[in-house]
Design a protein around this motif. Structure first.
Motif, short mmCIF file in Angstrom:
data_model
loop_
_atom_site.label_atom_id
_atom_site.label_comp_id
_atom_site.label_asym_id
_atom_site.label_seq_id
_atom_site.Cartn_x
_atom_site.Cartn_y
_atom_site.Cartn_z
N VAL A 13 -4.83 15.60 0.64
CA VAL A 13 -3.95 16.52 -0.08
C VAL A 13 -3.55 15.94 -1.43
CG1 VAL A 13 -1.69 17.63 -0.04
CG2 VAL A 13 -3.11 17.64 2.02
N ALA A 14 -3.22 14.65 -1.46
CA ALA A 14 -2.84 14.01 -2.71
C ALA A 14 -4.01 13.99 -3.70
CB ALA A 14 -2.36 12.59 -2.44
N LEU A 15 -5.24 13.79 -3.18
CA LEU A 15 -6.42 13.81 -4.05
C LEU A 15 -6.62 15.19 -4.66
CD1 LEU A 15 -8.96 12.47 -5.17
CD2 LEU A 15 -10.12 13.03 -3.02
N LYS A 16 -6.50 16.25 -3.85
CA LYS A 16 -6.65 17.60 -4.39
C LYS A 16 -5.55 17.91 -5.41
CE LYS A 16 -8.80 19.43 -0.18
NZ LYS A 16 -8.65 20.37 0.97
N ARG A 17 -4.34 17.46 -5.12
CA ARG A 17 -3.23 17.71 -6.03
C ARG A 17 -3.43 16.98 -7.36
NH1 ARG A 17 0.63 17.33 -2.44
NH2 ARG A 17 0.81 15.08 -2.60
N THR A 18 -3.93 15.76 -7.29
CA THR A 18 -4.18 14.98 -8.51
C THR A 18 -5.30 15.59 -9.32
OG1 THR A 18 -3.46 12.96 -7.36
CG2 THR A 18 -4.73 12.69 -9.38
N LEU A 19 -6.38 16.03 -8.64
CA LEU A 19 -7.49 16.67 -9.35
C LEU A 19 -7.06 17.97 -10.00
CD1 LEU A 19 -10.44 16.04 -6.85
CD2 LEU A 19 -9.99 14.86 -9.01
N ALA A 20 -6.23 18.77 -9.28
CA ALA A 20 -5.75 20.03 -9.85
C ALA A 20 -4.84 19.78 -11.05
CB ALA A 20 -4.99 20.83 -8.78
#
Length: 361
Positions: free
Chosen positions: A347-354
């Motif tokens: 989730v943190a990876l997706k949030r950072t990429l977004a």
């Protein structure tokens, strides 16, 4: 009369060649130059020097994968790809934990330190192995071998202790959730991390000093692709039985003791999970430990196969195969497991990429 005749002939010859007495012949010059060159080469030979009547090795030759010349290019491409994925994966984990504030907890800080340790761990062995796959020469000086072994042991011990520390963190989080923030406060985590580093440093220093405390005179071929304990210790001049026994007990202390502490932590964790009434709660509690438990089984399994055997080093081909697994494959497992099996990291990876995609727009 015969002597006088020979004397006249020699005098006549000398008269015909007046420079003969001043300059030596060409054959003499050639032999003299060859002797000087041989003396110089002997004095500058990097491999061996004479000491107390014994040939002492001053550099090693890493055998590596020289018995597989037809697979060198394939192995180089495979190991290089694995190394790049490992480094990029660990750097990604470190970056995400640093950027995302929701991951600023002791568990993920320990994970960031473990990822940094794994990156340095692969840096000690894999680049040198890749260079040897391309070059014909596989020589390494004794000082270089000593440094490589020391850093390899420091980082290997640190990984064991860090995994133990992460197991203790999971025990506190599941068995004492209300006191977690008090028990695992930042000062305690800093002290535990310092203790981990000092313990790994001390063990590595002791083992390295024990191995290199005597010269090497049993050949210079190290039956490995890096300077590991058993193949280097076999080349020592002195009787290595006592030192091998001491190193074995140190390895037991590090590997087995750490693993038993992790098992003890998980015994309390399982008991606490079984007391949870809802299946969803049990599943959620166990999911926070699944990634760590997977890495623990693989890491300590490989370490036990190599370092907790009395006949360690007796089968170089098998040891090299297992060493490839725990120096190349196991470090890759850490970022893969913690990004695929850990929901919070995903989730943190997706949030950072977004967030980074929004900023770029």
């Amino acid at each position: 009369m015969l002597r006088q005749t020979q004397h006249r002939k020699s005098s006549a010859t000398a008269g015909e060649n007046p420079h003969h007495s001043q300059f030596p012949s060409s054959s003499f010059l050639v032999s003299r130059v060859a002797a000087v060159a041989e003396t110089y080469a002997t004095s500058k030979a990097p491999e061996k020097q004479r000491g107390n009547g014994t040939w002492l090795v001053t550099e090693f030759v890493l055998v590596g994968f020289s018995n597989l010349p037809h697979l060198r290019t394939t192995l180089f491409a495979l190991f290089l790809l694995t190394y790049l994925v490992t480094v990029s994966g660990n750097v990604t984990i470190i970056t995400i934990i640093h950027v995302d504030r929701t991951l600023h907890t002791p568990m993920y800080r320990f994970l960031a330190v473990l990822s940094l340790s794994e990156t340095c761990y692969t840096l000690v062995t894999i680049p040198n192995m890749l260079a040897h796959l391309l070059m014909e020469s596989q020589a390494i000086s004794i000082s270089g071998c000593r440094a490589q072994m020391f850093f390899f042991l420091v980082l290997g011990c640190n990984n064991c202790f860090l995994l133990t520390l992460m197991g203790y963190d999971r025990y506190v989080a599941i068995c004492h959730p209300l006191r977690y923030s008090v028990i695992m406060r930042p000062t305690v985590c800093l002290c535990l991390g310092t203790l981990v580093f000092c313990s790994g440093f001390s063990v590595a220093l002791i083992e390295t000093c024990m191995i290199f405390s005597s010269p090497f005179c049993r050949g210079g071929r190290v039956e490995h692709f890096f300077c590991d304990i058993a193949p280097v210790l076999q080349l020592s001049c002195a009787d290595s039985a006592q030192r091998a026994l001491g190193i074995f007990f140190l390895s037991v202390l590090v590997v087995l003791f750490s693993f038993l502490l992790i098992l003890l932590s998980y015994a309390f964790i399982v008991a606490a999970i079984l007391r949870i009434r809802s299946a969803a709660g049990r599943r959620r509690a166990f999911s926070t430990c699944a990634a760590h438990l997977t890495v623990v089984v693989v890491h300590f399994g490989c370490a036990s196969i190599i370092y907790l055997r009395p006949d360690s080093g007796a089968n170089p081909a098998r040891d090299r195969l297992v060493a490839v697994f725990y120096t190349v494959v196991t470090p890759l497992l850490n970022p893969v497991v913690y990004t695929l099996r850990n929901k919070e990291v995903r989730v943190a990876l997706k949030r950072t990429l977004a967030r980074s995609g929004g900023v770029s727009r």
